[in-house]
Structure formats: C-alpha cells, structure tokens
Design an enzyme around this catalytic site. Structure first.
Site, short mmCIF file in Angstrom:
data_model
loop_
_atom_site.label_atom_id
_atom_site.label_comp_id
_atom_site.label_asym_id
_atom_site.label_seq_id
_atom_site.Cartn_x
_atom_site.Cartn_y
_atom_site.Cartn_z
N ASP A 18 0.86 -1.20 0.00
CA ASP A 18 0.00 0.00 0.00
C ASP A 18 0.89 1.24 0.00
O ASP A 18 0.58 2.27 -0.63
CB ASP A 18 -0.93 -0.01 1.23
CG ASP A 18 -2.31 0.54 0.92
OD1 ASP A 18 -2.36 1.63 0.35
OD2 ASP A 18 -3.32 -0.09 1.25
N HIS A 21 1.93 3.15 -3.23
CA HIS A 21 1.15 4.29 -3.76
C HIS A 21 1.76 5.61 -3.26
O HIS A 21 1.86 6.58 -3.99
CB HIS A 21 -0.29 4.24 -3.24
CG HIS A 21 -1.12 3.11 -3.77
ND1 HIS A 21 -1.42 2.95 -5.10
CD2 HIS A 21 -1.76 2.10 -3.12
CE1 HIS A 21 -2.20 1.89 -5.26
NE2 HIS A 21 -2.42 1.34 -4.08
N HIS A 198 -8.93 -4.25 6.67
CA HIS A 198 -7.87 -3.39 6.12
C HIS A 198 -8.42 -1.96 6.16
O HIS A 198 -9.41 -1.66 5.51
CB HIS A 198 -7.59 -3.84 4.68
CG HIS A 198 -6.67 -2.95 3.90
ND1 HIS A 198 -5.32 -3.20 3.76
CD2 HIS A 198 -6.90 -1.82 3.18
CE1 HIS A 198 -4.76 -2.27 2.99
NE2 HIS A 198 -5.71 -1.41 2.62
N HIS A 200 -7.99 2.48 6.22
CA HIS A 200 -7.23 3.67 5.83
C HIS A 200 -7.60 4.78 6.80
O HIS A 200 -8.75 4.87 7.26
CB HIS A 200 -7.53 4.08 4.37
CG HIS A 200 -6.72 3.28 3.39
ND1 HIS A 200 -5.49 3.68 2.94
CD2 HIS A 200 -6.96 2.08 2.82
CE1 HIS A 200 -5.00 2.77 2.11
NE2 HIS A 200 -5.88 1.78 2.01
N TYR A 289 -11.56 6.04 -3.37
CA TYR A 289 -10.43 5.11 -3.33
C TYR A 289 -9.14 5.87 -2.96
O TYR A 289 -8.77 6.83 -3.65
CB TYR A 289 -10.33 4.59 -4.76
CG TYR A 289 -9.72 3.26 -4.99
CD1 TYR A 289 -10.22 2.13 -4.38
CD2 TYR A 289 -8.66 3.13 -5.88
CE1 TYR A 289 -9.67 0.89 -4.65
CE2 TYR A 289 -8.11 1.91 -6.16
CZ TYR A 289 -8.62 0.80 -5.53
OH TYR A 289 -8.07 -0.42 -5.80
C1 LIG Z 1 -5.36 -1.78 -5.00
C2 LIG Z 1 -5.69 -1.13 -3.68
O1 LIG Z 1 -4.72 -0.20 -3.34
C3 LIG Z 1 -5.94 -2.18 -2.63
C4 LIG Z 1 -6.09 -1.58 -1.29
O2 LIG Z 1 -5.16 -1.55 -0.50
C5 LIG Z 1 -7.36 -0.96 -0.90
O3 LIG Z 1 -8.36 -1.09 -1.63
O4 LIG Z 1 -7.36 -0.29 0.15
MN LIG Z 2 -5.35 -0.03 0.99
#
Ligand SMILES: C[C@H](O)CC(=O)C(=O)O
Ligand SMILES: [Mn+2]
Length: 344
Positions: A18, A21, A198, A200, A289
């Site tokens: 991750d 990114h 998971h 964020h 996202y």
């Molecule tokens: C491809 C994405 O970055 C996967 C991920 O870590 C998320 O959806 O959060």
């Molecule tokens: Mn992620």
C-alpha cells in the site's frame, strides 16, 4: 471487550505494498530489503510486497514501478527468516502467470482483491493460488460503498471459490467504527472462514475501526508502519500494536523493534508527510479510493483545478479502482465548466 485468542490474530504489514502508492511506486530493492529485514526481525507475521495496485500494476494507467516487483518479492523473501511474504492481486491487472511467478519466488499468501460487488471475477485466481499451495484470501474493496447484505453475498462467493478469509477493505478510509462493526459481525455470523480488516486513516479512525473489527472477531489485521499507505495511509502498525498490548493482546511482535524501525528504516522513505491533510481528508469524507489522491493532485495541477473538487466529483460518480482514467476526464470537465462560467 470480547477478545479472540491472541494466537489467532495475524498481522499483515502493507507498507511495502500500500505504501508503494505513497511513493509513486518508486521503492528501491535496498529499501525493500531493509524494511523486510527489520519487520522480520521484529516478528511480523506477513509482509505484503507488490506494486500498490497489486501484481502487474506497473503500467502507465497505475504508475510505473522503479524496480520490477518480482525482483522486490525475491529480495524480501531472501531477507525473511520467519515472516511470510504476501502479494496482492487484482484480477484483470494481475494474471495467473504473475501469481505463478510470485509463488515460485517464495510468496506464500495472496489476497485476491475485487471491488465489493465484483467477487465473481476472483474465482480463477483463488483456485490457482490454492493449487499452487498458497494461502488464498479474498479482499472486498470499497466496502463502505455497499450494503452489509451485499458484502455478505460477495464474501460467500469468495468463500465458495476457496478463500480462507475475506477482508472488509475500507479502501476510502470512509467507514466509522459502528459501520465496521456491523460489517465484520455480519460476515462472522454468515461465513465459517476468518474475517479480516484493512483500514485507511483518512478520517483518523483507522485504529478505532481496527479495534472494532477485532472485537467482532476479525483475526486478519492490516497495518502500515508510519501510515505508509495510500491517502493518509493505513492503520499505523506500531500504534495498533501498542494499543493491543494495553488491551492484553500479545501477538508476539516486538513493540520496541517496531518503534525503532518505524523511525529509522521506514521514516526516511516517507516523501512529504502521512498526516491527514485536505486531500486525504476529502478521500474519507467523499468515499473515494485512497490511491486516487496522488493522481487527483497531479490532474489538479495539469488543469488548474482544486483536487478536492475532483475527488468530490469522483465520489458522487462512485468511481471504483481501475477507473483511474476518469480522474483526468473529471479534471478536464471541471476546468472547462469553470471557463464557460467565467465567460458568462
Ligand atoms: C489496490 C488497492 O490499493 C488495494 C487496497 O489496499 C485498498 O483497496 O485499500
Ligand atoms: Mn489499501
């Protein structure tokens, strides 16, 4: 607090995936080696290494990697004595060929990631991973954007293909603790496989969300050291571990070593800062996202548009991962609209 047995909780460190990114996919082999070595030494369970968008993500659309991810996977495997190397695969970006390569190099686990409504595209890759002897887990992205019933339906599909766990993936960092709780509880009650979370940190609740997930029985937990992940990053691993220790969870990971590597090994890799700033805050607020942030900032500079306006628009359009090309379209449209308005 209801606590799953500590030995049941497995932590997956995602800063080398991750976090890709956050560094525009520019990790060097030396950086990956140093982070993997230090995490392994601290007792980390799984270390995920791949392009940020998973195997095969190194493209113009998603951002080219500096170093081929297979080389990075091989390097991480070489550095680890006990930690297992995991990879991420999004069907349509990564292929069965990529999975076979990663497995040959020593990757032991794959998370097959789909949008929260598209689990059916994961069947082939989950089957293949099981055939290769890998652990195969399902990863339902943008879990905030669908109802709990839908998420359960999609998780059941992944389970039917052979997934050994299914994750509630808060890709946009948009979920609040009660929403995480509801989703994890429903998955736990409807599936007899492990449930993962998971998070964020775009709304500053990633640790709280992760605790809520664990209270409801999630046993596969993700984090990234220093929040090195997309947007404001993930649940900060070393902070989560400290909080877990306070609550009496002991997962066998050395907290001091985690704190040290966070400062000395991961710290120097961070470009800018992972604190919550206006861009990452808007990701969580608008439900976008997290990996879209740097793309939206770049598009904003190109078209002289506020990246927040781009993200808000993308949120309204319910754009999903894989639609990165829409970011430029939206920026161009907003710029055109503004010019038309200025001539009125
Ligand atoms: C491809 C994405 O970055 C996967 C991920 O870590 C998320 O959806 O959060
Ligand atoms: Mn992620």
């Amino acid at each position: 607090m209801k606590q799953p047995a500590c030995k049941d909780i497995k932590i997956t460190e995602v800063s080398l995936r991750d976090g890709s990114h956050a560094v525009a996919h520019q990790f060097t082999e030396e950086q990956v080696r140093a982070v993997a070595r230090a995490l392994d030494d601290a007792g980390m369970h799984y270390i995920e290494v791949s392009h940020g968008d998973g195997l095969g993500g190194s493209t113009i659309q998603y951002g080219k990697s500096l170093v081929d991810e297979m080389r990075l996977i091989a390097a991480a495997v070489e550095e680890c004595r006990q930690a297992k190397i995991a990879v991420l695969l999004l069907p349509g970006i990564g292929t069965v060929h990529d999975l076979r390569e990663a497995s040959k190099l020593g990757a032991k686990l794959v998370r097959v990631a789909t949008h929260a409504t598209e689990a059916d595209v994961s069947a082939q890759h989950i089957h293949k991973a099981r055939e290769l002897g890998m652990e195969a887990l399902g990863f339902l992205m943008m879990a905030h954007s669908v109802s709990t019933e839908k998420l359960v339906e999609q998780a059941k599909l992944m389970k039917s293909y052979g997934a050994e766990a299914v994750y509630v993936t808060d890709s946009a960092g948009a979920l609040l603790p009660h929403e995480v709780r509801e989703r994890v509880k429903a998955l736990r009650e409807s599936l007899d496989v492990e449930v993962g979370f998971h998070g964020h940190n775009n709304l500053s609740v990633a640790v709280a969300n992760t605790l809520a997930a664990m209270e409801e029985g999630a046993t596969r937990i993700d984090g990234s050291v220093r929040c090195l992940g997309a947007g404001a990053g993930n649940t900060q691993t070393e902070v989560l571990l400290a909080v877990m220790n306070r609550l009496g969870y002991d997962v066998g990971i050395d907290l001091y070593k985690m704190m040290d590597l966070a400062e000395d090994v991961v710290g120097p890799l961070i470009r800018g800062s992972q604190e919550i700033k206006k861009g990452s805050l808007v990701l969580g607020y608008a439900g976008v996202y997290s990996s879209f942030l740097l793309h939206a900032e770049r598009a904003g500079r190109m078209y002289d548009v506020d990246p927040r306006d781009i993200l808000i628009e993308l949120g309204k359009m319910k754009v999903v991962g894989g639609q990165e090309d829409m970011i430029l379209d939206v920026a161009a449209d907003l710029s055109k609209k503004r010019k038309v308005e200025a001539t009125r």
